[in-house]
Design an enzyme around this catalytic site. Structure first.
Site, PDB file in Angstrom:
ATOM      1  CB  CYS A  32      -0.902  -0.009   1.238  1.00 34.80           C
ATOM      2  SG  CYS A  32      -1.731   1.554   1.498  1.00 34.80           S
ATOM      3  CB  CYS A  73       0.919   1.243   4.763  1.00 33.49           C
ATOM      4  SG  CYS A  73      -0.640   0.359   4.930  1.00 33.49           S
ATOM      5  CG  HIS A 116      -4.210  -1.224   4.498  1.00 36.72           C
ATOM      6  ND1 HIS A 116      -3.771  -0.395   3.491  1.00 36.72           N
ATOM      7  CD2 HIS A 116      -4.882  -2.234   3.887  1.00 36.72           C
ATOM      8  CE1 HIS A 116      -4.156  -0.893   2.311  1.00 36.72           C
ATOM      9  NE2 HIS A 116      -4.825  -2.014   2.530  1.00 36.72           N
ATOM     10  CG  ASN A 159     -13.564   9.803  -4.916  1.00 37.55           C
ATOM     11  OD1 ASN A 159     -14.652  10.373  -4.875  1.00 37.55           O
ATOM     12  ND2 ASN A 159     -12.604  10.152  -5.743  1.00 37.55           N
ATOM     13  CB  SER A 194      -6.612   4.152  -6.518  1.00 33.40           C
ATOM     14  OG  SER A 194      -6.103   5.056  -5.565  1.00 33.40           O
ATOM     15  CG  HIS A 211      -4.256   3.383   4.041  1.00 27.84           C
ATOM     16  ND1 HIS A 211      -3.260   2.632   4.636  1.00 27.84           N
ATOM     17  CD2 HIS A 211      -4.409   4.482   4.813  1.00 27.84           C
ATOM     18  CE1 HIS A 211      -2.832   3.262   5.705  1.00 27.84           C
ATOM     19  NE2 HIS A 211      -3.513   4.387   5.834  1.00 27.84           N
ATOM     20  CG  HIS A 259      -7.008   7.690   0.793  1.00 27.09           C
ATOM     21  ND1 HIS A 259      -7.384   6.386   0.583  1.00 27.09           N
ATOM     22  CD2 HIS A 259      -7.065   8.286  -0.425  1.00 27.09           C
ATOM     23  CE1 HIS A 259      -7.648   6.194  -0.699  1.00 27.09           C
ATOM     24  NE2 HIS A 259      -7.466   7.335  -1.344  1.00 27.09           N
ATOM     25  CD  GLN A 305      -7.681  12.435  -4.313  1.00 32.06           C
ATOM     26  OE1 GLN A 305      -7.115  13.292  -4.989  1.00 32.06           O
ATOM     27  NE2 GLN A 305      -8.242  11.377  -4.858  1.00 32.06           N
TER      28      GLN A 305
HETATM   29  P1  H2U Z   1      -8.113   7.960  -4.615  1.00 32.47           P
HETATM   30  O1  H2U Z   1      -7.967   6.561  -4.160  1.00 32.47           O
HETATM   31  O2  H2U Z   1      -9.250   8.666  -3.954  1.00 32.47           O
HETATM   32  O3  H2U Z   1      -8.102   8.038  -6.093  1.00 32.47           O
HETATM   33  O4  H2U Z   1      -6.829   8.764  -4.109  1.00 32.47           O
HETATM   34  C1  H2U Z   1      -5.544   8.312  -4.174  1.00 32.47           C
HETATM   35  C2  H2U Z   1      -4.662   9.449  -4.622  1.00 32.47           C
HETATM   36  O5  H2U Z   1      -3.332   9.121  -4.266  1.00 32.47           O
HETATM   37  C3  H2U Z   1      -4.682   9.651  -6.131  1.00 32.47           C
HETATM   38  O6  H2U Z   1      -5.111  10.953  -6.428  1.00 32.47           O
HETATM   39  C4  H2U Z   1      -2.456   9.574  -5.267  1.00 32.47           C
HETATM   40  C5  H2U Z   1      -3.228   9.418  -6.565  1.00 32.47           C
HETATM   41  O7  H2U Z   1      -2.804  10.381  -7.506  1.00 32.47           O
HETATM   42  N1  H2U Z   1      -1.207   8.792  -5.217  1.00 32.47           N
HETATM   43  C6  H2U Z   1      -0.037   9.417  -4.838  1.00 32.47           C
HETATM   44  O8  H2U Z   1      -0.016  10.617  -4.608  1.00 32.47           O
HETATM   45  N2  H2U Z   1       1.110   8.664  -4.716  1.00 32.47           N
HETATM   46  C7  H2U Z   1       1.181   7.338  -4.996  1.00 32.47           C
HETATM   47  O9  H2U Z   1       2.231   6.728  -4.820  1.00 32.47           O
HETATM   48  C8  H2U Z   1       0.002   6.622  -5.537  1.00 32.47           C
HETATM   49  C9  H2U Z   1      -1.288   7.381  -5.547  1.00 32.47           C
END
Ligand code: H2U
Length: 343
Positions: free
Chosen positions: A49, A52, A110, A150, A158, A161, A163, A165
């Site tokens: 992850c 993490c 996580h 989201n 994605s 974990h 989180h 934004q």
């Molecule tokens: P979402 O799961 O809500 O999409 O948010 C994850 C965000 O984390 C996503 O915008 C960022 C992605 O660009 N990210 C990083 O900044 N670094 C990483 O190593 C992977 C994902």
């Protein structure tokens, strides 16, 4: 009009837009797609992850061994800090957009989600949102700070974990502009808060209230578009999260936990949604007409497996819903206040 059986339109007083409600249609047969339900992640730490503690992210940066909340600049930011420029070529127009995107980790664990976190830990998340709003909003190039989450792969998240934004930018986004227009108009005409007056009416009607504590209310708005859409609204007229008192911050954390528990219990699944806080822009203008609120737009319709799609008529004409806001509030109210995984 029998509002429970007659097709009708309801006005969203915050955006000025309308939703078509078709309550007579809830009995129609369903032969649509079934998805695999989303469950919360089971492990407390995942070596793969990128959120993490101690793990390496895509750009090669290593997360610190954080214990509580943690935020960092998005490695794949949708906005960058750029110069203001405007291009126009006949009917074609473009403006450069400057901004900063951050990722906010709610917990080092996580396997947690907001409904499974302690209230104190959710207070820490709110405090981080407050700090980010103040810090990002203090930048003269940032006029709006959008805090959102989201949750669930079904919503395009994605990573399980816990989180959210933050996208902070120079221009004021469209949804925020719509809400500013309606709130300012009401404030100027009546000298009162639009959402404050709406809340009073809802607390009297008691038909769409899901949860209430001393300083906050969670309800299904009269004009809800998503089947189980809700709003968390402070009772006091507060323009932004930074104006919340210590008690209000605690009550906000408490109602966030309680609402997301009800959501999880509705279909006994880790309930997916897009949630966002709408509050005063940071453009240095008088935004006292803003009444902050948090909206939840969950896609699930009738089970952990069946989601609502905004397609067809909704894409071409107008949002539409079948179950009424009152029916949705009743369903959420009937859910227990203890998380299904802990009973
Ligand atoms: P979402 O799961 O809500 O999409 O948010 C994850 C965000 O984390 C996503 O915008 C960022 C992605 O660009 N990210 C990083 O900044 N670094 C990483 O190593 C992977 C994902």
């Amino acid at each position: 009009m029998d509002i429970n059986n007659t097709p009708h339109r309801r006005k969203n007083i915050l955006t000025g837009e309308w939703v078509l409600v078709s309550p007579h249609r809830t009995k129609r047969p369903w032969q649509g797609k079934k998805d695999i339900p989303q469950q919360a992640a089971q492990v407390t730490y995942d070596p793969k992850c990128y959120l993490c503690p101690g793990n390496e992210r895509a750009g090669g940066v290593k997360n610190p061994n954080y214990n509580g909340v943690y935020s960092f600049s998005n490695d794949f930011a949708a906005l960058l800090e750029t110069e203001a420029e405007h291009l126009s070529d006949g009917l074609l127009e473009a403006s450069s957009e400057s901004g900063i995107c951050k990722v906010v980790c709610y917990s080092p664990n996580h396997g947690l989600t907001l409904p499974l976190m302690d209230e104190d830990a959710i207070v820490a998340v709110i405090k981080l949102w407050q700090d980010e709003y103040t810090q990002l909003g203090g930048n003269p190039n940032i006029n709006h700070v959008q805090i959102f989450e989201n949750k669930g792969a079904i919503m395009g998240c994605s990573n399980p974990h816990p989180h959210g934004q933050i996208w902070a930018q120079r221009s004021i986004p469209q949804e925020v502009q719509k809400k500013a227009l309606q709130q300012e108009k009401y404030w100027d005409e009546k000298g009162k808060s639009l959402l404050g007056d709406y809340l009073k009416q809802e607390l009297e009607a008691k038909e769409r209230i899901v949860l209430e504590n001393e300083t906050f209310v969670a309800l299904v708005p009269y004009w809800a578009v998503w089947p189980f859409e809700t709003m968390i609204i402070p009772k006091r007229h507060v323009a932004s999260i930074t104006a919340l008192t210590a008690q209000e911050t605690n009550d906000y954390a408490s109602i966030l936990k309680a609402l997301t528990i009800k959501y999880d219990n509705l279909f006994e699944t880790s309930f997916p949604y897009s949630a966002g806080i709408h509050q005063a822009p940071t453009n240095g203008k008088d935004n006292s007409f803003w009444h902050m609120h948090m909206s939840f737009y969950p896609p699930l319709l009738r089970s952990a497996e069946v989601k609502k799609f905004m397609v067809g008529y909704e894409m071409f004409a107008n949002p539409q819903r079948d179950i009424t806001a009152e029916q949705a509030a009743k369903r959420l109210n009937a859910c227990t206040d203890i998380h299904y995984s802990q009973t």
